[in-house]
Structure formats: structure tokens, C-alpha cells
Design an enzyme around this catalytic site. Sequence first.
Site, PDB file in Angstrom:
ATOM      1  N   LYS A 168     -17.427  20.408  -3.206  1.00 11.29           N
ATOM      2  CA  LYS A 168     -18.783  20.036  -3.635  1.00 11.29           C
ATOM      3  C   LYS A 168     -19.807  21.107  -3.205  1.00 11.29           C
ATOM      4  O   LYS A 168     -19.453  22.110  -2.609  1.00 11.29           O
ATOM      5  CB  LYS A 168     -19.132  18.644  -3.090  1.00 11.29           C
ATOM      6  CG  LYS A 168     -18.085  17.568  -3.449  1.00 11.29           C
ATOM      7  CD  LYS A 168     -18.264  17.002  -4.853  1.00 11.29           C
ATOM      8  CE  LYS A 168     -17.034  16.306  -5.400  1.00 11.29           C
ATOM      9  NZ  LYS A 168     -16.747  14.977  -4.921  1.00 11.29           N
TER      10      LYS A 168
HETATM   11  C1  LIG Z   1     -15.974  13.702  -5.023  1.00  7.23           C
HETATM   12  C2  LIG Z   1     -16.463  12.458  -5.663  1.00  7.23           C
HETATM   13  C3  LIG Z   1     -16.405  11.206  -5.043  1.00  7.23           C
HETATM   14  C4  LIG Z   1     -15.701  10.980  -3.759  1.00  7.23           C
HETATM   15  O1  LIG Z   1     -16.158  11.766  -2.743  1.00  7.23           O
HETATM   16  P1  LIG Z   1     -15.339  11.850  -1.371  1.00  7.23           P
HETATM   17  O2  LIG Z   1     -16.335  12.448  -0.427  1.00  7.23           O
HETATM   18  O3  LIG Z   1     -14.164  12.746  -1.621  1.00  7.23           O
HETATM   19  O4  LIG Z   1     -14.930  10.483  -0.979  1.00  7.23           O
HETATM   20  C5  LIG Z   1     -16.973  10.129  -5.673  1.00  7.23           C
HETATM   21  N1  LIG Z   1     -17.562  10.246  -6.867  1.00  7.23           N
HETATM   22  C6  LIG Z   1     -17.611  11.425  -7.519  1.00  7.23           C
HETATM   23  C7  LIG Z   1     -18.297  11.498  -8.842  1.00  7.23           C
HETATM   24  C8  LIG Z   1     -17.047  12.557  -6.945  1.00  7.23           C
HETATM   25  O5  LIG Z   1     -17.064  13.716  -7.608  1.00  7.23           O
END
Ligand SMILES: *Cc1c(COP(=O)(O)O)cnc(C)c1O
Length: 387
Positions: A189
Site C-alpha cells: 500500500k
Molecule cells: C489491502 C486491503 C484490505 C486489507 O488490508 P490488510 O491491512 O491487509 O488487512 C482491505 N480492503 C482493501 C480494499 C484492501 O486493498
Amino acid sequence: MTAIPYSRQTIESSDVDAVVAALRSDFLTQGPCVPRFEKVFAHAHQVSEAVAVSNATAGLHIACLALGVGQDDLVWTAPNSFVASANCARYCGADIDFVDIDPDSRNLSISALREKLIVAERGGRLPKVVIPIDFSGLPCDLREMRVLADRYGFSILEDASHAVGARLGNQPLGGIYADIAVFSFHAVKIVTTGEGGMCTTQNPELAHRLRLLRSHGVTRDSKEMIGTPDGPWYYEQVGLGFNYRMTDLQAALGCSQMERLDDLYERRDALSLRYDRLLAPLPVIRPPRLPDRRSSYHLYVIELDAAQCPADRATTFKALRDAGIGVNVHYIPIHTQPDFQRLGFRRGDFPVSERYYSRAITLPLFPQMTEEQQDYVVEALGTILAR
Ligand SMILES: *Cc1c(COP(=O)(O)O)cnc(C)c1O
């Protein structure tokens, strides 16, 4: 050229130093870094409350609970997301349903939501919470959704996992229209803590509930206790919670990363503009750009439009991978997953998401991507599509 990943974290020596300093400090968890990270993040997103959690999935779970989602409640989200956007409601025993996406923004369609709400009201079962996703970092249209939320009485839980640094009408996301927003700091991210997440809200009562739920439902504040402390060691569990805490090591990394948020954003923005320009002659649909909002460009997704170009997605995808380009696909519509088919969803239920999925390819985009790498991706794609 070595393989180009679709995404990659940016770790500088200042990040390493920050984590090492936390490692050598007195606290590995629940030290000073977590509240500092929360403060820095809240400030950057112009919200009063930020609650750091172990990951965004945990954040979505306790956000649903804080908004009162329970057994037999109804929660809606969009199919074009990671499964976590829907699973959070299921963890609470609620029923999940979907609202199809808008083909241009690829976000939850406000007009489809409006229609579904009219039908739901007639049928006597409205959603308690709606979970829009800022897909790829492009803010969902929460101004209009807020109007619907107030009219129909649901809460907005914004899955802003992709959208650290994005803006809607020149304001950062996190609290202006959503009741709670959740951000992810997973390694791919915008900003990373390895694993990690943040819940933000403008509502202190919701923030209080999130803090309790994050840490076992336990309080050490005598004002919140039911009984009387019989010593300074005393704590009380006043509700059922979890251990969804972030460590100080992660928060130290988060603080250090946040210092570079503007640089990270600018690099993604520059590369995405460059993709737009380089891809213009090719028969592909580029990601939308909307004048009233700025995407954080977590993902750069193109679509192969059958009317413009006969190349099929699977062949193009494989040829790009064979050329050492780490393309990906975001997302397989959630309702087509076997575990959701078991709940009664069927292929064809949300045709816009399904059509989008059949044509989507995520191209590599990350702050340290070079222009040379980007040229290589576009040239390879051009060659494949010309075959
Ligand atoms: C990455 C992601 C999540 C989950 O995030 P984590 O921190 O890995 O639990 C949830 N929703 C979306 C849209 C994502 O891209």
C-alpha cells in the site's frame, strides 16, 4: 532487465533507523510510537481521532462492531474489492450484499445504491452499514452517499485501504463524510508498517469504542469502570474485545513513512500521468481522472476494450508476465468467490463488476519505478496488442 513487480514498498535508511531506535527503546509494543503515529496520521488526514490497529481487516471488523453491526443486520459493499471489505460484516454475524460499481469510476455506483435503497425500503430491510471502497486510491463519491445515509439511516464505513493521501474536493479522506474510515499499511500500500491499519473518525464516542475493541474490551480508566478499583493494578473488561493492537516497531516505521507521504504521492502521480501519456495511442481504457478529486494511485489499472482491440485479457496478461512484468488483476468480484457462492450469490448478479474484471490488468506502479522500466512496460504492451 530483472522482473518488474506490480508494487513495491519504499524503505529508506531513515525508516531503518526509526525501527532500530524503537527496537532499542524500552517498549516494543504500546510505547510512545503508536500514539505518535496516530497523531501524525490524524493531522495529515484532518480528522480528530485515529486508532491504530494490527491490520486493516481487523480495523474493518471492529469498525463494524463499533457501528453496531450484529447478528441479522445487513451490510452492503461493492464486489470490486478485496474480500476483507465483505468479510468484516460476516465476522459480526451480519448478512452481506453488494451494490454494483460504476463502470467509469470503478467504485460503488451511487445510482445503483439509490435504486437498491428504494427497493430495500419497500421490502422493509435496509442496510445498517454501507462500505464503499476508494478503489485504486480514487475517492468514492461520499458527498452523495452521505445524503443517502442520512435519508435512509445507515452508517458509512469507508474502506480507504488504497487511499492514504487521496483527496475529495481538496480534503483528505478519513472523516468528512464517512462515520469511520479504515486505511491499510500492508507492504504494497501507499505507506507501510509491514502489516497495519488505521481507523479514523470525527466521532469521539466511536473512537472510544474502537480503542476498547482493539484491546480486549479492557479499560484502566476508573471513570469507565463498573466496579471500584481495589488497587493500582486494577483493570476491568467492560465488553468483549480483541488483541488487534499495532506494535511500537510498526508505528515507528509508520511515523517515518508519513514524513515522506508528499514525496510518495508526487512520485505516484508523476508516473501515473506519464502512463496516461504513453498509453494514449494504445487501444486500452486508462484509469479515470476526475476534476474534483485526486487519486493516491495505489493501483494503475487499464481495461482492454473489446470494441477497440481484439486482444484478450488472459493472453495479454501472460505475455506481459513472460516479458518479466509483474502485472496483476484487481479484483476478482467478491460475490464470485466459492465461499460467497455458498451464501447464494451467482455469476451475473453484478454484471458491471464482472465485465470490468474480465478486461482489467493492473500495471506496475510504485514510487521507485524508473522511467526506463515504465517505457519497457508500455513498449511490451504495445507489441503484444499489435500482434
Ligand atoms: C489491502 C486491503 C484490505 C486489507 O488490508 P490488510 O491491512 O491487509 O488487512 C482491505 N480492503 C482493501 C480494499 C484492501 O486493498
